[in-house]
Design a protein around this motif. Structure first.
Motif, PDB file in Angstrom:
ATOM      1  N   ARG A  71       0.593  -1.157   0.007  1.00 23.21           N
ATOM      2  CA  ARG A  71      -0.099  -0.086  -0.016  1.00 23.21           C
ATOM      3  C   ARG A  71       0.978   1.233  -0.015  1.00 23.21           C
ATOM      4  O   ARG A  71       1.790   1.414   0.747  1.00 23.21           O
ATOM      5  N   VAL A  72       0.459   2.158  -0.999  1.00 23.31           N
ATOM      6  CA  VAL A  72       1.278   3.580  -1.172  1.00 23.31           C
ATOM      7  C   VAL A  72       0.250   4.670  -0.617  1.00 23.31           C
ATOM      8  O   VAL A  72      -0.971   4.682  -1.135  1.00 23.31           O
ATOM      9  N   LEU A  73       0.633   5.501   0.456  1.00 22.06           N
ATOM     10  CA  LEU A  73       0.038   6.409   0.957  1.00 22.06           C
ATOM     11  C   LEU A  73       0.428   7.789   0.621  1.00 22.06           C
ATOM     12  O   LEU A  73       1.836   7.910   0.207  1.00 22.06           O
ATOM     13  N   GLU A  74      -0.446   8.984   0.443  1.00 20.85           N
ATOM     14  CA  GLU A  74       0.052  10.264   0.046  1.00 20.85           C
ATOM     15  C   GLU A  74       0.570  10.775   1.407  1.00 20.85           C
ATOM     16  O   GLU A  74       0.014  10.633   2.716  1.00 20.85           O
ATOM     17  N   LEU A  75       1.999  11.556   1.570  1.00 22.24           N
ATOM     18  CA  LEU A  75       2.360  12.095   2.573  1.00 22.24           C
ATOM     19  C   LEU A  75       1.459  12.904   3.502  1.00 22.24           C
ATOM     20  O   LEU A  75       1.129  12.977   4.575  1.00 22.24           O
ATOM     21  N   ASN A  76       0.550  13.655   2.706  1.00 24.90           N
ATOM     22  CA  ASN A  76      -0.368  14.614   3.410  1.00 24.90           C
ATOM     23  C   ASN A  76      -1.263  14.013   4.051  1.00 24.90           C
ATOM     24  O   ASN A  76      -2.164  14.664   5.030  1.00 24.90           O
ATOM     25  N   GLU A  77      -1.771  12.738   3.805  1.00 22.58           N
ATOM     26  CA  GLU A  77      -2.793  12.043   4.347  1.00 22.58           C
ATOM     27  C   GLU A  77      -2.282  11.387   5.975  1.00 22.58           C
ATOM     28  O   GLU A  77      -3.078  10.984   6.712  1.00 22.58           O
ATOM     29  N   VAL A  78      -0.905  11.184   5.864  1.00 25.83           N
ATOM     30  CA  VAL A  78      -0.337  10.467   6.981  1.00 25.83           C
ATOM     31  C   VAL A  78       0.286  11.412   7.949  1.00 25.83           C
ATOM     32  O   VAL A  78       0.066  10.877   9.116  1.00 25.83           O
ATOM     33  N   GLY A  79       0.719  12.741   7.617  1.00 27.72           N
ATOM     34  CA  GLY A  79       1.268  13.317   8.621  1.00 27.72           C
ATOM     35  C   GLY A  79       2.994  12.778   8.966  1.00 27.72           C
ATOM     36  O   GLY A  79       3.744  12.479   7.907  1.00 27.72           O
ATOM     37  N   SER A  80       3.152  12.818  10.171  1.00 28.77           N
ATOM     38  CA  SER A  80       4.713  12.330  10.448  1.00 28.77           C
ATOM     39  C   SER A  80       4.738  10.805  10.191  1.00 28.77           C
ATOM     40  O   SER A  80       3.858  10.207  10.623  1.00 28.77           O
ATOM     41  N   THR A 106      14.466  16.115  -3.811  1.00 25.76           N
ATOM     42  CA  THR A 106      13.302  16.824  -3.082  1.00 25.76           C
ATOM     43  C   THR A 106      12.302  16.277  -2.324  1.00 25.76           C
ATOM     44  O   THR A 106      12.240  16.151  -1.315  1.00 25.76           O
ATOM     45  N   ARG A 107      11.914  15.222  -3.106  1.00 19.87           N
ATOM     46  CA  ARG A 107      11.014  14.313  -2.313  1.00 19.87           C
ATOM     47  C   ARG A 107      11.449  13.602  -1.394  1.00 19.87           C
ATOM     48  O   ARG A 107      10.892  13.377  -0.425  1.00 19.87           O
ATOM     49  N   GLU A 108      12.644  13.009  -1.442  1.00 18.85           N
ATOM     50  CA  GLU A 108      13.558  12.285  -0.553  1.00 18.85           C
ATOM     51  C   GLU A 108      13.720  13.262   0.670  1.00 18.85           C
ATOM     52  O   GLU A 108      13.315  12.649   1.848  1.00 18.85           O
ATOM     53  N   LYS A 109      14.046  14.344   0.610  1.00 15.48           N
ATOM     54  CA  LYS A 109      14.241  15.283   1.533  1.00 15.48           C
ATOM     55  C   LYS A 109      12.818  15.547   2.315  1.00 15.48           C
ATOM     56  O   LYS A 109      12.814  15.532   3.745  1.00 15.48           O
ATOM     57  N   ILE A 110      11.655  15.537   1.648  1.00 17.81           N
ATOM     58  CA  ILE A 110      10.443  16.128   2.238  1.00 17.81           C
ATOM     59  C   ILE A 110      10.230  14.600   3.019  1.00 17.81           C
ATOM     60  O   ILE A 110       9.811  15.005   4.172  1.00 17.81           O
ATOM     61  N   VAL A 111      10.484  13.619   2.809  1.00 19.16           N
ATOM     62  CA  VAL A 111       9.947  12.390   3.361  1.00 19.16           C
ATOM     63  C   VAL A 111      10.741  12.216   4.474  1.00 19.16           C
ATOM     64  O   VAL A 111      10.528  11.988   5.445  1.00 19.16           O
ATOM     65  N   ALA A 112      12.217  12.309   4.332  1.00 16.00           N
ATOM     66  CA  ALA A 112      13.094  12.378   5.284  1.00 16.00           C
ATOM     67  C   ALA A 112      12.706  13.325   6.385  1.00 16.00           C
ATOM     68  O   ALA A 112      12.834  12.915   7.770  1.00 16.00           O
ATOM     69  N   SER A 113      12.384  14.661   6.144  1.00  6.70           N
ATOM     70  CA  SER A 113      12.162  15.453   7.054  1.00  6.70           C
ATOM     71  C   SER A 113      11.057  15.215   7.929  1.00  6.70           C
ATOM     72  O   SER A 113      10.772  15.668   9.114  1.00  6.70           O
ATOM     73  N   SER A 115      10.318  12.234   8.940  1.00  3.67           N
ATOM     74  CA  SER A 115      10.380  11.193   9.572  1.00  3.67           C
ATOM     75  C   SER A 115      11.216  11.202  10.870  1.00  3.67           C
ATOM     76  O   SER A 115      12.284  11.989  10.906  1.00  3.67           O
ATOM     77  N   ASP A 116      10.659  10.590  11.738  1.00  2.00           N
ATOM     78  CA  ASP A 116      11.404  10.605  13.073  1.00  2.00           C
ATOM     79  C   ASP A 116      12.991  10.132  13.041  1.00  2.00           C
ATOM     80  O   ASP A 116      13.919  10.433  13.680  1.00  2.00           O
ATOM     81  N   LYS A 117      12.978   8.787  12.115  1.00  2.00           N
ATOM     82  CA  LYS A 117      14.469   8.367  12.176  1.00  2.00           C
ATOM     83  C   LYS A 117      14.351   8.191  10.637  1.00  2.00           C
ATOM     84  O   LYS A 117      13.761   7.394   9.841  1.00  2.00           O
ATOM     85  N   PHE A 118      15.682   8.215  10.242  1.00  2.70           N
ATOM     86  CA  PHE A 118      16.250   7.991   9.051  1.00  2.70           C
ATOM     87  C   PHE A 118      17.559   6.987   8.847  1.00  2.70           C
ATOM     88  O   PHE A 118      18.587   7.133   9.351  1.00  2.70           O
TER      89      PHE A 118
END
Ligand code: 5RP
Length: 218
Positions: A71-80, A106-113, A115-118
């Protein structure tokens, strides 16, 4: 494939397998882009029932995940997110990274930012004493190409447009060659401030939290 490439792929696979240990039940996991992230996606299939879903950092990774029935979700529906797993082009011992060889910075940095742990997974050729042998990618707005290139020269680098490449966000990439980056946080800050730059591929202000090189956790 050369024996060096075979060894690198074996190490990428080992690191991807070890990264599964960071996944807990019902997590939504951030997923990177590139060959090492692909090894991780392929490993994730084994435990896909354990997680609630993923957030992908590129169209390519989203497609691979969906093809595996994950399953793939949108970041905006998930939050952190609790966890982000991705590869890198270079890392120093402080886990400052250069990323974006695949153009997904860019998308990598958005998702990494978000996230609590990279957890960064790679083969040991990626560990360097000083960042910069790998050309540093900078995503920029197309009309700013010439202006951004001039600012890069002022910062001491040689800007080269990545030919025939458009990012998932519709922008261009300028790769900075011949620049040893002794102060990654300062350089990331300086590049972030250039008008027209969307993102640079330095992950130093928020570095990785864990680096796995082959079967070694650094
Ligand atoms: C893509 C990336 C990748 O993580 C980086 O290029 C490493 O790629 P690979 O895992 O194929 O060595 O930043 O934008």
């Amino acid at each position: 494939m050369t024996s060096k490439q075979q060894n690198q792929n074996r190490q990428k696979q080992q690191a991807a397998t070890l990264a599964l240990d960071y996944i807990e039940s019902s997590m939504i996991v951030g997923i990177g882009t590139g060959s090492t992230a692909n090894f991780f996606i392929d490993e994730l299939v084994k435990i896909k029932a354990k997680i609630d879903g993923t957030v992908a950092s590129s169209v390519a990774s989203a497609d691979r995940l969906k093809n595996h029935g994950i399953r793939v979700l949108e970041l905006n529906e998930v939050g952190s997110l609790p966890l982000y797993v991705d590869g890198a082009d270079e890392s120093n011992k402080s886990l400052h990274l250069i990323k974006g060889g695949g153009g997904a910075l860019t998308r990598e940095k958005i998702v990494a930012s978000s996230s609590d742990k990279f957890v960064c997974i790679a083969d040991d050729s990626k560990l360097v004493s000083c960042l910069g042998d790998f050309p540093l990618p900078v995503e920029c707005i197309p009309m700013a190409q010439s202006y951004v290139a001039r600012q890069i020269v002022k910062l001491g680098g040689q800007p080269i447009l990545r030919e025939n490449f458009i990012t998932d966000n519709g922008n261009i990439i300028i790769d900075i060659h011949n620049m040893q980056i002794s102060e990654p946080v300062s350089m990331e800050t300086a590049l972030n401030q250039v008008t027209g730059v969307v993102t640079c591929g330095l992950f130093a202000i928020k570095p990785a939290d864990v680096l796995i090189l082959g079967n070694q956790i650094i």
